[in-house]
Design a protein around this motif. Structure first.
Motif, PDB file in Angstrom:
ATOM      1  N   THR A  34       0.615  -4.634   3.887  1.00  0.00           N
ATOM      2  CA  THR A  34      -0.529  -4.801   4.767  1.00  0.00           C
ATOM      3  C   THR A  34      -1.139  -6.175   4.513  1.00  0.00           C
ATOM      4  O   THR A  34      -0.961  -6.737   3.424  1.00  0.00           O
ATOM      5  N   ARG A  92       0.843  -1.205   0.000  1.00  0.00           N
ATOM      6  CA  ARG A  92       0.000   0.000   0.000  1.00  0.00           C
ATOM      7  C   ARG A  92       0.872   1.247   0.000  1.00  0.00           C
ATOM      8  O   ARG A  92       1.834   1.346   0.748  1.00  0.00           O
ATOM      9  N   GLY A 145      -7.928   1.006  -5.007  1.00  0.00           N
ATOM     10  CA  GLY A 145      -7.638   2.203  -4.235  1.00  0.00           C
ATOM     11  C   GLY A 145      -8.718   3.245  -4.336  1.00  0.00           C
ATOM     12  O   GLY A 145      -9.816   3.003  -4.837  1.00  0.00           O
ATOM     13  N   GLU A 160      -3.233   0.049  -3.625  1.00  0.00           N
ATOM     14  CA  GLU A 160      -2.909  -1.201  -2.956  1.00  0.00           C
ATOM     15  C   GLU A 160      -3.001  -2.354  -3.946  1.00  0.00           C
ATOM     16  O   GLU A 160      -3.830  -2.360  -4.835  1.00  0.00           O
ATOM     17  N   ARG A 187      -6.609  -5.758   1.773  1.00  0.00           N
ATOM     18  CA  ARG A 187      -6.997  -4.548   1.040  1.00  0.00           C
ATOM     19  C   ARG A 187      -8.111  -3.829   1.795  1.00  0.00           C
ATOM     20  O   ARG A 187      -8.973  -4.466   2.380  1.00  0.00           O
TER      21      ARG A 187
END
Length: 162
Positions: free
Chosen positions: A89, A7, A45, A59, A92
């Motif tokens: 990360t 991200r 995104g 992302e 999502r």
């Protein structure tokens, strides 16, 4: 970490006033291009446009997000780009949104989210997008620096939007 999502969150100042950015189709063209490119690259995104500048979350796989971000760095529709977060990360936040859009008004959101989003749309989906965007802002490890960025006006415009 090959399965993790990469991200990038950044903010930048618009190169032109809102009447030029919207009236000349810069924002609509930007969204149409981003949605097509992101869909093909498995990137999701949101783009927030305040009339003064941008806040964006990208992302997806790092191998896809990184080249897209590099092209964003060279885009002349904005300047003074500041990275807020760049990290991996576990999940999502914007799955299903090739590029969601939040602008200065609900009418602008509705109009520009009607361009190429496919089956998602309508007030419920837009509200979900807003909630997801707020979660990303709150969860940012730099504790929402955009909110205090009064010198460029972007922080104040984002705070009013939310």
């Amino acid at each position: 970490m090959s399965e993790d999502i990469f991200r990038i969150i950044y903010k930048s100042a618009a190169a032109h006033p809102a009447d030029v950015m919207l009236g000349h189709g810069h924002i609509a063209n930007l969204l149409a291009t981003a949605r097509q490119r992101n869909r093909a690259a498995d990137v999701s995104g949101v783009l927030v446009y305040t009339g003064l500048g941008f806040f964006q979350v990208l992302e997806g796989p790092r191998s896809s997000v990184q080249p897209i971000f590099e092209s964003i760095l060279a885009d002349r529709r904005h300047h003074t780009l500041a990275v807020i977060e760049m990290d991996f990360t576990a999940e999502r936040r914007f799955d299903g949104w090739a590029m969601g859009f939040l602008g200065t008004t609900r009418e602008l959101d509705d109009r520009l989210n009607g361009i190429g989003l496919g089956p998602v749309g309508g007030p419920e989906t837009l509200d979900r997008l807003l909630r997801r965007t707020l979660l990303v802002l709150v969860d940012s490890p730099i504790s929402m620096p955009w909110l205090g960025a009064r010198e460029d006006g972007l922080g104040a415009a984002l705070a009013r939007r939310f």
